[in-house]
Write a protein that holds these residues in place. Structure first.
Motif, PDB file in Angstrom:
ATOM      1  N   THR A   4      42.913   2.981   6.226  1.00 42.00           N
ATOM      2  CA  THR A   4      43.229   1.816   7.038  1.00 42.00           C
ATOM      3  C   THR A   4      43.211   2.256   8.489  1.00 42.00           C
ATOM      4  OG1 THR A   4      44.660   1.097   5.264  1.00 42.00           O
ATOM      5  CG2 THR A   4      44.878  -0.043   7.360  1.00 42.00           C
ATOM      6  N   LEU A   5      42.559   1.466   9.294  1.00 44.20           N
ATOM      7  CA  LEU A   5      42.447   1.821  10.703  1.00 44.20           C
ATOM      8  C   LEU A   5      43.110   0.737  11.542  1.00 44.20           C
ATOM      9  CD1 LEU A   5      40.901   4.081  12.388  1.00 44.20           C
ATOM     10  CD2 LEU A   5      39.338   2.226  12.951  1.00 44.20           C
ATOM     11  N   PHE A   6      43.836   1.181  12.545  1.00 50.03           N
ATOM     12  CA  PHE A   6      44.393   0.231  13.493  1.00 50.03           C
ATOM     13  C   PHE A   6      43.760   0.528  14.832  1.00 50.03           C
ATOM     14  CE2 PHE A   6      47.582  -0.899  16.718  1.00 50.03           C
ATOM     15  CZ  PHE A   6      47.717  -2.241  16.433  1.00 50.03           C
ATOM     16  N   LYS A   7      42.917  -0.396  15.271  1.00 48.29           N
ATOM     17  CA  LYS A   7      42.203  -0.170  16.523  1.00 48.29           C
ATOM     18  C   LYS A   7      43.098  -0.504  17.708  1.00 48.29           C
ATOM     19  CE  LYS A   7      37.260  -0.458  15.603  1.00 48.29           C
ATOM     20  NZ  LYS A   7      36.893   0.824  16.214  1.00 48.29           N
ATOM     21  N   ASP A   9      42.340  -1.636  20.477  1.00 46.67           N
ATOM     22  CA  ASP A   9      42.004  -2.940  21.073  1.00 46.67           C
ATOM     23  C   ASP A   9      42.685  -4.094  20.339  1.00 46.67           C
ATOM     24  OD1 ASP A   9      40.342  -1.254  22.344  1.00 46.67           O
ATOM     25  OD2 ASP A   9      38.516  -1.890  21.279  1.00 46.67           O
ATOM     26  N   ALA A  10      43.117  -3.802  19.091  1.00 47.78           N
ATOM     27  CA  ALA A  10      43.691  -4.882  18.289  1.00 47.78           C
ATOM     28  C   ALA A  10      45.144  -5.165  18.642  1.00 47.78           C
ATOM     29  CB  ALA A  10      43.588  -4.525  16.802  1.00 47.78           C
ATOM     30  N   LEU A  11      45.712  -4.310  19.506  1.00 44.23           N
ATOM     31  CA  LEU A  11      47.133  -4.425  19.835  1.00 44.23           C
ATOM     32  C   LEU A  11      47.472  -5.804  20.413  1.00 44.23           C
ATOM     33  CD1 LEU A  11      49.522  -2.570  19.569  1.00 44.23           C
ATOM     34  CD2 LEU A  11      49.034  -1.631  21.821  1.00 44.23           C
ATOM     35  N   ALA A  12      46.613  -6.260  21.336  1.00 37.88           N
ATOM     36  CA  ALA A  12      46.877  -7.563  21.962  1.00 37.88           C
ATOM     37  C   ALA A  12      46.914  -8.661  20.909  1.00 37.88           C
ATOM     38  CB  ALA A  12      45.808  -7.857  23.010  1.00 37.88           C
ATOM     39  N   GLY A  13      45.982  -8.574  19.944  1.00 38.78           N
ATOM     40  CA  GLY A  13      45.937  -9.561  18.879  1.00 38.78           C
ATOM     41  C   GLY A  13      47.188  -9.517  18.019  1.00 38.78           C
ATOM     42  N   LEU A  14      47.679  -8.309  17.764  1.00 39.15           N
ATOM     43  CA  LEU A  14      48.872  -8.159  16.926  1.00 39.15           C
ATOM     44  C   LEU A  14      50.099  -8.735  17.635  1.00 39.15           C
ATOM     45  CD1 LEU A  14      49.954  -7.006  14.246  1.00 39.15           C
ATOM     46  CD2 LEU A  14      50.466  -4.898  15.471  1.00 39.15           C
ATOM     47  N   ILE A  15      50.212  -8.433  18.925  1.00 39.25           N
ATOM     48  CA  ILE A  15      51.357  -8.962  19.695  1.00 39.25           C
ATOM     49  C   ILE A  15      51.321 -10.486  19.645  1.00 39.25           C
ATOM     50  CG2 ILE A  15      52.416  -9.142  21.983  1.00 39.25           C
ATOM     51  CD1 ILE A  15      51.289  -6.359  22.604  1.00 39.25           C
ATOM     52  N   GLU A  16      50.123 -11.029  19.841  1.00 43.12           N
ATOM     53  CA  GLU A  16      50.000 -12.485  19.855  1.00 43.12           C
ATOM     54  C   GLU A  16      50.368 -13.083  18.502  1.00 43.12           C
ATOM     55  OE1 GLU A  16      46.188 -13.877  21.486  1.00 43.12           O
ATOM     56  OE2 GLU A  16      46.653 -15.740  20.406  1.00 43.12           O
ATOM     57  N   GLU A 159      47.234   9.161  15.498  1.00 43.68           N
ATOM     58  CA  GLU A 159      46.193   8.979  16.511  1.00 43.68           C
ATOM     59  C   GLU A 159      44.900   9.657  16.075  1.00 43.68           C
ATOM     60  OE1 GLU A 159      47.241   9.501  20.766  1.00 43.68           O
ATOM     61  OE2 GLU A 159      49.289   9.615  19.996  1.00 43.68           O
ATOM     62  N   THR A 160      43.774   8.978  16.341  1.00 40.32           N
ATOM     63  CA  THR A 160      42.487   9.588  16.038  1.00 40.32           C
ATOM     64  C   THR A 160      41.807   9.994  17.350  1.00 40.32           C
ATOM     65  OG1 THR A 160      41.249   7.540  16.198  1.00 40.32           O
ATOM     66  CG2 THR A 160      42.210   8.050  14.048  1.00 40.32           C
ATOM     67  N   GLU A 161      40.751  10.759  17.210  1.00 37.26           N
ATOM     68  CA  GLU A 161      40.084  11.255  18.422  1.00 37.26           C
ATOM     69  C   GLU A 161      39.431  10.140  19.231  1.00 37.26           C
ATOM     70  OE1 GLU A 161      37.622  14.486  17.116  1.00 37.26           O
ATOM     71  OE2 GLU A 161      39.258  15.918  17.365  1.00 37.26           O
ATOM     72  N   ASP A 162      39.151   9.001  18.541  1.00 35.32           N
ATOM     73  CA  ASP A 162      38.557   7.872  19.263  1.00 35.32           C
ATOM     74  C   ASP A 162      39.592   7.061  20.027  1.00 35.32           C
ATOM     75  OD1 ASP A 162      36.378   8.691  17.824  1.00 35.32           O
ATOM     76  OD2 ASP A 162      36.709   7.218  16.215  1.00 35.32           O
ATOM     77  N   GLY A 163      40.863   7.461  19.913  1.00 31.51           N
ATOM     78  CA  GLY A 163      41.915   6.694  20.581  1.00 31.51           C
ATOM     79  C   GLY A 163      42.479   5.583  19.710  1.00 31.51           C
ATOM     80  N   ASP A 164      41.997   5.470  18.477  1.00 36.38           N
ATOM     81  CA  ASP A 164      42.554   4.479  17.550  1.00 36.38           C
ATOM     82  C   ASP A 164      43.623   5.162  16.697  1.00 36.38           C
ATOM     83  OD1 ASP A 164      40.810   2.545  18.512  1.00 36.38           O
ATOM     84  OD2 ASP A 164      39.217   3.222  17.166  1.00 36.38           O
ATOM     85  N   PHE A 165      44.067   4.446  15.667  1.00 36.54           N
ATOM     86  CA  PHE A 165      45.089   5.030  14.801  1.00 36.54           C
ATOM     87  C   PHE A 165      44.679   4.842  13.350  1.00 36.54           C
ATOM     88  CE2 PHE A 165      47.192   3.355  18.571  1.00 36.54           C
ATOM     89  CZ  PHE A 165      47.911   4.459  19.018  1.00 36.54           C
ATOM     90  N   ALA A 191      38.632   8.785   9.893  1.00 35.34           N
ATOM     91  CA  ALA A 191      38.391   9.165  11.274  1.00 35.34           C
ATOM     92  C   ALA A 191      39.113  10.482  11.533  1.00 35.34           C
ATOM     93  CB  ALA A 191      38.914   8.091  12.204  1.00 35.34           C
ATOM     94  N   LYS A 192      38.629  11.200  12.508  1.00 33.18           N
ATOM     95  CA  LYS A 192      39.238  12.503  12.766  1.00 33.18           C
ATOM     96  C   LYS A 192      40.554  12.318  13.524  1.00 33.18           C
ATOM     97  CE  LYS A 192      37.528  17.160  13.532  1.00 33.18           C
ATOM     98  NZ  LYS A 192      38.751  17.804  13.586  1.00 33.18           N
ATOM     99  N   GLU A 193      41.636  12.828  12.935  1.00 34.87           N
ATOM    100  CA  GLU A 193      42.953  12.649  13.544  1.00 34.87           C
ATOM    101  C   GLU A 193      43.257  13.782  14.513  1.00 34.87           C
ATOM    102  OE1 GLU A 193      45.500  12.406  10.169  1.00 34.87           O
ATOM    103  OE2 GLU A 193      44.774  10.420   9.613  1.00 34.87           O
ATOM    104  N   ILE A 194      44.015  13.442  15.541  1.00 36.91           N
ATOM    105  CA  ILE A 194      44.439  14.472  16.507  1.00 36.91           C
ATOM    106  C   ILE A 194      45.529  15.320  15.853  1.00 36.91           C
ATOM    107  CG2 ILE A 194      45.520  14.858  18.762  1.00 36.91           C
ATOM    108  CD1 ILE A 194      44.292  12.297  19.726  1.00 36.91           C
ATOM    109  N   ALA A 195      45.532  16.589  16.145  1.00 37.03           N
ATOM    110  CA  ALA A 195      46.514  17.487  15.536  1.00 37.03           C
ATOM    111  C   ALA A 195      47.930  17.060  15.907  1.00 37.03           C
ATOM    112  CB  ALA A 195      46.257  18.915  16.018  1.00 37.03           C
TER     113      ALA A 195
END
Lengths: 335, 283
Positions: A4-7, A9-16, A159-165, A191-195
């Motif tokens: 499951t990925l949480f992008k 950019d999707a944060l604004a949509g989730l808040i709304e 956190e992933t390397e692309d800045g998503d989660f 996706a590749k996760e940050i250490a």
């Protein structure tokens, strides 16, 4: 592997989406240049560069001040207050803070059930982000937790390397939440996760031994030991207010005899009048006894009586202490 | 540890355990310059044990833990006595009500005294305001005078003017209780004994096999009473103390009365001496 990925950019949509349902979205945001948990309306206000927010999110579940009754008509009319709890999402919590929820619940539900707390907690979804950085005050690994521990989180993000989660729904509440907001929680190939950040494990700290040292009540006679440990303490109470598991409160009437509210307000066992009797006698009459009480609460009362964690290793008390009285040093001493 | 567990209350609306019930002050009598005895009625009555307490309050002035001074009664509507010492803003108001006859109560709270076993000799060691919770038990015991052996009441006060319930004490004596009163720092006109309450213990003739002791007084008294009593051979299991603590919620949440994991408001305020030996910092 599908995850499951949480992008981001999707944060604004989730808040709304959360706010449209009448809910509240709490996330770290800058208050006086410090990241603090606070209700936000805009994704841009959410701070991403933080270690742990300066406050813990216990104030979402257990407000610093809340009305429990109202009175009017010169003391002849008093009524209860319905708990006004909104569906709340706590986003960007740290795993240490999330772990404190079980501790608070254990106090507020043993014996009498305090529905001012439970109603809020039942309506809160905790979305934690595993730590990719920390500081020298972090010590979660020394109290049996980890920077990516899932305890208390409904959803844990990494956190992933692309800045998503990448998202992991931990509890049923979390799974329901992810399902409900499936347009923001998408799936993708791993996706590749940050250490994950690893705080220094304090090798000398052994929680079992701390518990044993405190269970042997002869330490109460060792005034010199406690006096030396807490000599620096000025009793400001900053550790208790910032602590995610400190739960003491006072009940005070605000307003006048004719009209007003009875409120629950945070209190701190570090204050000299916390235990002061009407007679003038004070069972904890010196600061070291009050400091000992807080330490006992964390490492004996919580684990012994409530079978929950008294200390989650967030390190706030170490960071805020004006005299650098470091709780981990005392844990080492009693190990 | 055992504690008197009440039914778990729902917290919303009128069932909140934080929400007090309304009660009526029927009478207020000044006992001394500082203490006032309030006689209160509550619709439906309150079932309680001697030694339990109420959170009594006036809106706008707050709440405080106040011991119940009257013995439990069987009737559905009965009166409750609360003895208030004027020491703070709430108690000052309660001592000078000026036309107010509504008081708000939560409780009864905590674990009180169990009645002593039948046939038992009973010893009370009381200091100062300790007479207030003690009165509840003393009157309950005297009601069943025939069920018990010797009843001895040792009562220590600072000055003669602090003597509470003087007239009633005569009635207790008439019903066969031995009452000894001593004043620590009496006025010149004081006729009775002088000294602290501990000095009354050594001359007592105590049958340790059949004596239950109740100690009710300030912490300083406990420190000095426990030793002479245990020298008399009364077992720790049969010695009961009532602790005083600052309390706010009386529901085992707010943390004020916590002693090393024991909430005095729920597990106490009455403890046996055996229980207290495991609770350093209690006295």
């Amino acid at each position: 592997m599908i995850k499951t990925l949480f992008k981001k950019d999707a944060l604004a949509g989730l808040i709304e989406a959360v706010r449209k349902d009448g809910g509240e979205f709490v996330a770290p945001t800058l208050v006086a240049r410090q990241a603090s948990y606070k209700a936000v309306t805009d994704a841009a206000a959410i701070e991403t560069d933080y270690i742990v927010p300066q406050n813990s999110f216990k104030e979402v579940l257990f407000p610093q001040s809340e009305a429990i009754a109202t009175f009017k008509e010169a003391g002849t009319n008093m009524a209860g207050v319905e708990v006004n709890a909104k569906d709340t999402v706590v986003f960007g919590s740290r795993p240490c803070d999330a772990a404190s929820v079980a501790s608070l619940r254990s106090v507020f539900t043993w014996d009498f059930v305090d529905e001012f707390y439970t109603t809020r907690e039942d309506k809160a979804v905790v979305i934690s982000i595993a730590c990719t950085k920390g500081d020298s005050s972090c010590f979660c690994t020394s109290v049996g937790l980890a920077p990516d521990a899932t305890e208390g989180s409904d959803v844990l993000l990494r956190e992933t390397e692309d800045g998503d989660f990448s998202a992991e729904a931990v509890t049923d509440k979390g799974k329901t939440f992810v399902k409900k907001h499936k347009d923001v929680f998408t799936t993708c190939k791993a996706a590749k996760e940050i250490a994950i950040f690893e705080p220094v494990k304090l090798d000398k700290v052994d929680l079992d031994k701390v518990g044993e040292s405190l269970a042997d009540t002869t330490h109460y006679d060792n005034d010199k030991m406690w006096g030396d440990i807490a000599r620096k303490c000025i009793g400001c109470g900053a550790c208790t207010y910032s602590c995610p598991t400190c739960h003491c409160f006072d009940i005070v009437d605000e307003g006048s005899f004719f009209e007003g509210e009875r409120r629950k307000n945070w209190d701190a066992c570090q204050f000299d009048f916390f235990t002061l009797h009407a007679s003038g006698h004070n069972p904890r009459d010196t600061q070291y006894k009050r400091w000992r009480n807080r330490f006992m609460c964390k490492f004996k009362i919580y684990p012994g009586k409530f079978k929950t964690k008294g200390c989650v290793g967030c390190g706030r008390c170490v960071r805020v202490c004006p005299v650098r009285l470091d709780i981990t040093e005392v844990m080492e001493e009693l190990s | 540890m055992k504690y008197a567990r009440e039914k778990i209350n729902k917290n919303s609306g009128k069932d909140s355990p934080y929400l007090p019930v309304k009660a009526t002050i029927e009478n207020a009598e000044d006992l001394t310059a500082r203490e006032t005895l309030l006689t209160i009625t509550v619709d439906g009555g309150i079932n309680y044990q001697p030694g339990q307490f109420l959170m009594a309050g006036l809106p706008g002035h707050g709440e405080a833990a106040i011991s119940i001074a009257s013995p439990p009664a069987r009737a559905k509507t009965y009166t409750i006595d609360l003895c208030i010492r004027n020491v703070g803003s709430l108690t000052a108001k309660l001592c000078a009500l000026r036309g107010i006859n509504t008081i708000w109560l939560r409780g009864p709270m905590g674990r009180g005294f169990d009645m002593p076993p039948r046939g038992e000799d009973i010893l009370f060691v009381i200091g100062g305001m300790g007479i207030v919770p003690a009165r509840s038990l003393i009157k309950a015991v005297i009601k069943k005078r025939k069920s018990y052996g010797k009843i001895t009441i040792l009562y220590g006060i600072k000055t003669g003017s602090e003597l509470l319930f003087g007239k009633e004490i005569k009635q207790w004596q008439d019903s066969g209780a031995v009452v000894e009163i001593t004043a620590d720092a009496p006025e010149q006109e004081w006729q009775g004994k002088q000294g602290v309450v501990t000095t009354l213990i050594p001359p007592l003739d105590i049958d340790r096999r059949r004596t239950t002791a109740y100690l009710i007084g300030p912490p300083a008294m406990y420190r000095y009473v426990v030793v002479p009593l245990s020298e008399k051979g009364i077992s720790y299991d049969k010695t009961f103390l009532s602790l005083e603590r600052r309390m706010r919620c009386a529901l085992g949440k707010c943390g004020h009365c916590l002693i090393g994991g024991v909430y005095v408001c729920r597990c106490g305020p009455v403890f046996s001496l055996t229980e207290l030996t495991d609770m350093p910092g209690a006295i």
